[in-house]
Design a protein around this motif. Sequence first.
Motif, short mmCIF file in Angstrom:
data_model
loop_
_atom_site.label_atom_id
_atom_site.label_comp_id
_atom_site.label_asym_id
_atom_site.label_seq_id
_atom_site.Cartn_x
_atom_site.Cartn_y
_atom_site.Cartn_z
N GLY A 1 0.79 -1.22 0.00
CA GLY A 1 0.00 0.00 0.00
C GLY A 1 0.82 1.27 0.00
O GLY A 1 0.37 2.31 -0.47
N GLN A 2 2.07 1.20 0.49
CA GLN A 2 2.85 2.41 0.72
C GLN A 2 3.98 2.64 -0.27
O GLN A 2 4.25 3.79 -0.66
N LEU A 3 4.67 1.58 -0.69
CA LEU A 3 5.84 1.78 -1.55
C LEU A 3 5.52 2.47 -2.88
O LEU A 3 6.30 3.31 -3.34
N PRO A 4 4.39 2.15 -3.55
CA PRO A 4 4.12 2.84 -4.82
C PRO A 4 4.02 4.35 -4.69
O PRO A 4 4.22 5.07 -5.69
N SER A 5 3.74 4.85 -3.50
CA SER A 5 3.65 6.30 -3.31
C SER A 5 5.01 6.92 -3.00
O SER A 5 5.20 8.12 -3.21
N LEU A 6 5.94 6.13 -2.50
CA LEU A 6 7.22 6.68 -2.07
C LEU A 6 8.21 6.84 -3.21
O LEU A 6 9.04 7.75 -3.20
N HIS A 7 8.15 5.91 -4.18
CA HIS A 7 9.09 5.97 -5.31
C HIS A 7 8.37 5.57 -6.60
O HIS A 7 7.52 4.67 -6.59
N ASP A 8 8.73 6.20 -7.69
CA ASP A 8 8.17 5.83 -8.99
C ASP A 8 8.59 4.41 -9.36
O ASP A 8 9.73 4.00 -9.12
N GLY A 9 7.66 3.67 -9.94
CA GLY A 9 7.98 2.34 -10.47
C GLY A 9 8.30 1.32 -9.41
O GLY A 9 9.02 0.34 -9.68
N PRO B 1 5.99 15.56 0.51
CA PRO B 1 6.47 16.16 -0.73
C PRO B 1 5.43 16.06 -1.83
O PRO B 1 4.64 15.11 -1.88
N SER B 2 5.42 17.04 -2.72
CA SER B 2 4.40 17.08 -3.77
C SER B 2 4.45 15.84 -4.66
O SER B 2 3.41 15.35 -5.12
N SER B 3 5.65 15.31 -4.90
CA SER B 3 5.77 14.11 -5.75
C SER B 3 5.09 12.92 -5.10
O SER B 3 4.43 12.11 -5.77
N VAL B 4 5.24 12.79 -3.78
CA VAL B 4 4.61 11.69 -3.05
C VAL B 4 3.10 11.89 -3.02
O VAL B 4 2.32 10.95 -3.24
N ALA B 5 2.66 13.12 -2.76
CA ALA B 5 1.23 13.41 -2.75
C ALA B 5 0.58 13.11 -4.09
O ALA B 5 -0.53 12.58 -4.17
N SER B 6 1.30 13.44 -5.16
CA SER B 6 0.78 13.17 -6.50
C SER B 6 0.63 11.67 -6.74
O SER B 6 -0.37 11.21 -7.29
N ARG B 7 1.64 10.91 -6.32
CA ARG B 7 1.55 9.46 -6.50
C ARG B 7 0.44 8.87 -5.64
O ARG B 7 -0.24 7.91 -6.04
N MET B 8 0.22 9.42 -4.46
CA MET B 8 -0.86 8.95 -3.60
C MET B 8 -2.22 9.16 -4.28
O MET B 8 -3.09 8.29 -4.23
N GLU B 9 -2.40 10.29 -4.92
CA GLU B 9 -3.64 10.56 -5.63
C GLU B 9 -3.83 9.59 -6.80
O GLU B 9 -4.93 9.11 -7.05
N GLU B 10 -2.74 9.33 -7.51
CA GLU B 10 -2.81 8.40 -8.65
C GLU B 10 -3.19 7.00 -8.19
O GLU B 10 -4.00 6.32 -8.83
N GLU B 11 -2.58 6.56 -7.09
CA GLU B 11 -2.89 5.23 -6.58
C GLU B 11 -4.34 5.16 -6.11
O GLU B 11 -5.03 4.16 -6.32
N GLY B 12 -4.81 6.22 -5.47
CA GLY B 12 -6.19 6.25 -5.00
C GLY B 12 -7.20 6.16 -6.14
O GLY B 12 -8.23 5.49 -6.02
N ALA B 13 -6.89 6.82 -7.25
CA ALA B 13 -7.80 6.81 -8.40
C ALA B 13 -7.97 5.41 -8.97
O ALA B 13 -9.04 5.07 -9.50
N LYS B 14 -6.94 4.57 -8.86
CA LYS B 14 -7.00 3.22 -9.40
C LYS B 14 -7.99 2.34 -8.64
O LYS B 14 -8.45 1.33 -9.16
#
Length: 462
Positions: free
Chosen positions: A257-265, A318-331
């Motif tokens: 649940g957490q790693l996809p938000s911390l780093h790309d890929g 960080p904004s990059s992490v927040a952005s990835r969190m939003e992307e994961e949530g949308a899925k």
Amino acid sequence: LSNVTYLENTYIIMKISFYATLIFIHKDASAFSSTRTSTSVSLKKSLINLNAIPSWDDLSSMPNFNFEKEQPIAVNGASYSSRPVISKGKPTLYRERHGWCPYSERVWLALEVKKVDYDTVFIDNIYGRPSWYKGNTPQIIWDDGKVQSESMDLVREVDKKYPSGPIQLYPDDITNEVINKSRAFDTIFPRGARPSSRAAFLFRYDGEPLWKNEFEKVLREANNLLAETGKEGPFFCGERFTAADIAWAPFLERYAGQLPSLHDGLNPKCERSYPHLARWYQGMEQQIPEYACRVSGDASSWRKVLCMAGFGNAGNVPSSVASRMEEEGAKENSPLTQEEQEIQQKLWAEYSSSRPYIADSAGREAASVLIRNRDMIVKDIEKRTAMKSNTYDLPTGKDLDATMRSLACILCGDRYDDDCLVECKNDKYSQKLAAYLDERMCVPRDMNALSAAYFKRLAAAL
């Protein structure tokens, strides 16, 4: 939430940002404050035909909700001035109340898969343990009064004391393999991480995430360990679910649940990069009802705690992490496929078959939690909407009550006729209430992951 936490009378509003979460807990699971109306209820072809939004009495009298069944005992330790004595003749589990402690999750899962009749006392590790509680979580007081701690020692003792049943956590023919693969966790997971129950093995001592290659090393080695028996089955010891899976499950669950938000890929469930690990996740989610239907948290809740226990603990994501969190949530908003629905219902049927206090589907269980805890939810909404920073467009008073009943009706699915469902879905606040509850919810504390997902999907669909 936990079907065992319905009896608990605790209400906590966390003083953090919009990622704060709500506890839906009510002391008396069978008490309903609504007044019976004169709305007629007629049963025909298993449908309840109503010309208006169902009343709380109508909703709570739904077949297969099992409101009349006695719930397992679960209490808040902070409500007692000394160690509570609850039931005689069965063990009492003392576990961290929010569902964040991975070591508590190990023992909770062991008790569930062994179908042990036990009581629960919740200990708040974050906001203060009761003065009478000594040591860490988890602990068990056995029926002979002995107090025991250390998660894997407890798992071993659970298996020893309750040898019957289809699952043996330490099978005689592979006991050493189970022990060795359980211990492998200690050498594979990163040692340089700051201790944390909410964000285990994620952050350095300066509050920043571990490097991506450190996480990748863990995932590769876990995948390789699973590959040793990969031809036999998805679990750490092949086709059999054992204590080795219990040792690893809470930590791999959080990583997913957490790693996809911390780093790309960085996705632990990637079949191409980690095929055996991906298969293990699938096995846990589709073959172990107690895990999928109750003990497991969800990715959404594990992302939320990143804002509480990382990045210097200040919530400055960080904004990059927040952005990835939003992307994961949308899925996670997509509706279930027919195959996914069938798999989930099969799991739920197996899980609920030995737990008569549970509704007959994950959706109806979501409705059941909403109905049981409606007064606490109203108080939370009233408090949040009264704040100057309020951004929630939710009704109050009778309109809020009607919206809550509409949402409960929708969660009941085909138990109500089309006219009733259309009226409930036309409530302009139903979607906003579903979104609010999804944001405020913490899984597995407030309800199980399968039921909680209904609020997320409804928020996207209505």
